[in-house]
Design a protein around this motif. Structure first.
Motif, mmCIF file in Angstrom:
data_model
loop_
_atom_site.group_PDB
_atom_site.id
_atom_site.type_symbol
_atom_site.label_atom_id
_atom_site.label_comp_id
_atom_site.label_asym_id
_atom_site.label_seq_id
_atom_site.Cartn_x
_atom_site.Cartn_y
_atom_site.Cartn_z
ATOM 1 N N THR A 112 0.794 -1.232 0.000
ATOM 2 C CA THR A 112 0.000 0.000 0.000
ATOM 3 C C THR A 112 0.826 1.281 0.000
ATOM 4 N N GLY A 113 2.151 1.191 0.146
ATOM 5 C CA GLY A 113 2.951 2.407 0.280
ATOM 6 C C GLY A 113 3.236 2.707 1.742
ATOM 7 N N TYR A 114 3.950 3.789 1.987
ATOM 8 C CA TYR A 114 4.453 4.062 3.332
ATOM 9 C C TYR A 114 3.860 5.307 4.006
ATOM 10 N N LYS A 115 3.199 6.167 3.266
ATOM 11 C CA LYS A 115 2.804 7.459 3.840
ATOM 12 C C LYS A 115 1.758 7.317 4.948
ATOM 13 N N TRP A 116 0.944 6.262 4.884
ATOM 14 C CA TRP A 116 -0.029 6.028 5.953
ATOM 15 C C TRP A 116 0.684 5.831 7.293
ATOM 16 N N LEU A 117 1.848 5.177 7.252
ATOM 17 C CA LEU A 117 2.593 4.914 8.482
ATOM 18 C C LEU A 117 3.156 6.200 9.070
ATOM 19 N N MET A 118 3.663 7.062 8.203
ATOM 20 C CA MET A 118 4.250 8.309 8.680
ATOM 21 C C MET A 118 3.179 9.262 9.226
ATOM 22 N N LYS A 119 1.955 9.115 8.722
ATOM 23 C CA LYS A 119 0.848 9.916 9.259
ATOM 24 C C LYS A 119 0.307 9.320 10.559
ATOM 25 N N LEU A 120 0.377 7.981 10.676
ATOM 26 C CA LEU A 120 -0.075 7.312 11.900
ATOM 27 C C LEU A 120 0.864 7.615 13.061
ATOM 28 N N LEU A 121 2.148 7.807 12.754
ATOM 29 C CA LEU A 121 3.152 8.039 13.795
ATOM 30 C C LEU A 121 3.839 9.384 13.581
ATOM 31 N N PRO A 122 3.110 10.486 13.754
ATOM 32 C CA PRO A 122 3.693 11.815 13.550
ATOM 33 C C PRO A 122 4.594 12.205 14.723
ATOM 34 N N PRO A 123 5.388 13.254 14.582
ATOM 35 C CA PRO A 123 6.296 13.676 15.647
ATOM 36 C C PRO A 123 5.590 13.974 16.971
ATOM 37 N N ILE A 124 4.349 14.465 16.930
ATOM 38 C CA ILE A 124 3.664 14.813 18.173
ATOM 39 C C ILE A 124 3.360 13.576 19.020
ATOM 40 N N VAL A 125 3.357 12.394 18.398
ATOM 41 C CA VAL A 125 3.202 11.143 19.148
ATOM 42 C C VAL A 125 4.561 10.560 19.499
ATOM 43 N N VAL A 126 5.409 10.448 18.508
ATOM 44 C CA VAL A 126 6.690 9.762 18.698
ATOM 45 C C VAL A 126 7.626 10.557 19.611
ATOM 46 N N GLY A 370 1.150 26.009 21.121
ATOM 47 C CA GLY A 370 0.029 26.915 21.288
ATOM 48 C C GLY A 370 -1.257 26.267 20.785
ATOM 49 N N ASN A 371 -1.108 25.189 20.056
ATOM 50 C CA ASN A 371 -2.232 24.392 19.570
ATOM 51 C C ASN A 371 -2.634 23.415 20.660
ATOM 52 N N ASN A 372 -3.878 23.548 21.151
ATOM 53 C CA ASN A 372 -4.325 22.718 22.268
ATOM 54 C C ASN A 372 -4.265 21.229 21.958
ATOM 55 N N ARG A 373 -4.479 20.872 20.685
ATOM 56 C CA ARG A 373 -4.429 19.459 20.306
ATOM 57 C C ARG A 373 -3.038 18.868 20.589
ATOM 58 N N ASN A 374 -2.002 19.568 20.157
ATOM 59 C CA ASN A 374 -0.634 19.119 20.413
ATOM 60 C C ASN A 374 -0.319 19.098 21.899
ATOM 61 N N LEU A 375 -0.801 20.099 22.607
ATOM 62 C CA LEU A 375 -0.548 20.197 24.041
ATOM 63 C C LEU A 375 -1.166 19.022 24.786
ATOM 64 N N VAL A 376 -2.398 18.673 24.411
ATOM 65 C CA VAL A 376 -3.098 17.572 25.069
ATOM 66 C C VAL A 376 -2.395 16.245 24.809
ATOM 67 N N ILE A 377 -2.075 15.969 23.545
ATOM 68 C CA ILE A 377 -1.454 14.688 23.193
ATOM 69 C C ILE A 377 -0.131 14.505 23.930
ATOM 70 N N SER A 378 0.737 15.501 23.872
ATOM 71 C CA SER A 378 2.050 15.384 24.508
ATOM 72 C C SER A 378 1.924 15.282 26.029
ATOM 73 N N SER A 379 1.027 16.069 26.615
ATOM 74 C CA SER A 379 0.863 16.064 28.077
ATOM 75 C C SER A 379 0.413 14.703 28.580
ATOM 76 N N VAL A 380 -0.566 14.137 27.910
ATOM 77 C CA VAL A 380 -1.094 12.841 28.339
ATOM 78 C C VAL A 380 -0.042 11.745 28.191
ATOM 79 N N ILE A 381 0.684 11.753 27.081
ATOM 80 C CA ILE A 381 1.728 10.748 26.873
ATOM 81 C C ILE A 381 2.794 10.839 27.962
ATOM 82 N N LEU A 382 3.248 12.058 28.266
ATOM 83 C CA LEU A 382 4.321 12.239 29.242
ATOM 84 C C LEU A 382 3.911 11.777 30.639
#
Length: 429
Positions: A112-126, A370-382
């Motif tokens: 299927t290609g690789y771009k789906w994987l890079m979108k599934l695991l973006p920097p804000i998660v990894v 400053g984006n609440n979405r990024n703030l929430v994801i990183s905070s919860v993971i940490l």
């Protein structure tokens, strides 16, 4: 055009080949033997399997990718947890299932290609998960550096041992900061050597095991069904398998960086599916005989960048040397006598660098907090990862810590509004 002194398929002369290959082996040596020391595995097996895994990787990637595979730090905590709950055999079986994940991901990418994987695991998660990996180990590093075991099973502070840790740490920092040549790529190895020499001077090393060791010694294999029995449990799978989220992302990053150094697009040729499969099979073979999971090594990519020697034959030479060194009994005995304080001192730097590399990933990718979405994801993971949160469904089934943080991060990224739709950079200009 590549500015290579030796390009991918160039063969160096014999003397040059030996020296360049030894250079690559020593670049990975310190980190590769440190992982088994921390999780109770054999350093000799770690060396042996790093060489074997590298050869497998080069074969699977059609002799196109000059990458060396060493012990993965991402699995230190999962291996420790798996060992505590089911013995070292459970950790090895868990690593085998991780390699199965690699194989499945590789197959899907092929189709299927690789771009789906890079979108599934973006920097804000990894990025935050990598930070968790480093900080979750910080307490272990400091304890190893400062404390020594006592007869009652506890530990006590030792200034003498802590001084060895500080010498080790200081040496590694000096090599990393004040040297810009090949020495700057081997701070772990040089730091351990300096710390070991200092430890010998202050008398905290027992050399009797070195004297008793044979010059030639077969590594201690751990074979399933022979050296250990095991039981596959849901907890085991959820402790080990989710870490593939991080290691696959790390692998993609290494392939992009390596491709820029050698002027190739490895995401497309030989393809991400081949390189991930190479990682997976290397990890499977390693765990099958008692070695830690494998990953491509940034240290060796750094050696390529400095020397401009990109030859896969040099990498294969390093792999052969690693295999030969694993049978050097005296050397393996010396490694076994490295004081815990020395390992703790180098771990302070190394685990901190792991955490900082997660932070760097967020910075390099321009993550807007400053984006609440990024703030929430990183905070919860940490907090979930460092705090050791646990989902316990029964006595034999629990998801906790780093694994839970990684899973939650992926889910939050998928379900929260504002999912990033931008194209992923595949390394092509």
């Amino acid at each position: 055009m590549s500015n290579a002194i030796l390009d991918i398929h160039d063969k160096p002369k014999t003397g040059q080949w030996i020296s360049l290959s030894l250079q690559h082996m020593f670049a990975m040596f310190g980190a590769t033997i440190l992982v088994p020391q921390l999780v109770g595995l054999s350093p000799a097996i770690a060396l042996l399997t790093s060489g074997i895994a590298t050869i497998i990787f080069v074969l699977i990637t059609q002799f196109k990718v000059p990458a060396y595979l060493g012990s993965s730090f991402a699995f230190i905590v999962p291996i420790q947890i798996a060992t505590e709950t089911g013995g070292i055999g459970s950790a090895m079986i868990g690593a085998m299932f991780v390699s199965l994940v690699y194989a499945i991901v590789s197959l899907i990418i092929w189709k299927t290609g690789y771009k789906w994987l890079m979108k599934l695991l973006p920097p804000i998660v990894v990025g935050p998960v990598i930070i968790v990996i480093g900080l979750a180990l910080s307490g272990t590093a400091v304890d190893m550096a400062m404390n020594i075991p006592t007869a009652d099973g506890g530990s006590e502070y030792s200034l003498l041992h802590f001084s060895a840790a500080l010498v080790t740490l200081a040496t590694a920092i000096i090599c990393n900061i004040y040297f810009k040549n090949i020495i700057s790529l081997m701070p772990i190895l040089i730091g351990i050597i300096a710390g070991y020499a200092y430890s010998a001077l202050i008398g905290i090393i027992d050399f009797s095991p070195v004297a008793a060791a044979n010059w030639f010694q077969v590594p201690e294999f751990l074979v399933p069904g022979i050296d250990y029995s095991f039981q596959v449990t849901p907890t085991l799978l959820f402790v080990m398998v989710p870490i593939a989220i991080v290691t696959i992302s790390e692998h993609i990053g290494h392939q992009l960086v390596l491709g820029k150094i050698v002027d190739r697009n490895y995401i497309k040729d030989p393809g991400l599916h081949r390189s991930i499969l190479g990682d997976g099979i290397g990890t499977f073979i390693s765990s099958l005989v008692g070695g830690p999971p494998k990953t491509t090594y940034g240290e060796n990519i750094g050696v390529l960048a400095i020397t401009k020697v990109f030859s896969v034959y040099v990498i294969l030479g390093a792999a052969v040397f690693a295999i030969l060194f694993s049978f050097f009994g005296k050397l393996m005995a010396v490694i076994d006598t490295i004081p815990t304080a020395v390992l703790g001192g180098i771990s302070i730097l190394l685990f901190g660098i792991i955490a900082s590399s997660g932070l760097r990933m967020l910075v390099d990718n321009g993550i807007d907090f400053g984006n609440n979405r990024n703030l929430v994801i990183s905070s919860v993971i940490l907090v979930i990862g460092i705090g050791g949160a646990k989902l316990e469904f029964s006595e034999s089934f629990a998801i906790e810590g780093m694994a839970l943080a990684a899973i939650v991060g992926v889910i939050l990224n998928l379900i929260l509004p504002g999912l990033n739709k931008q194209e992923v950079d595949d390394g092509t200009e």
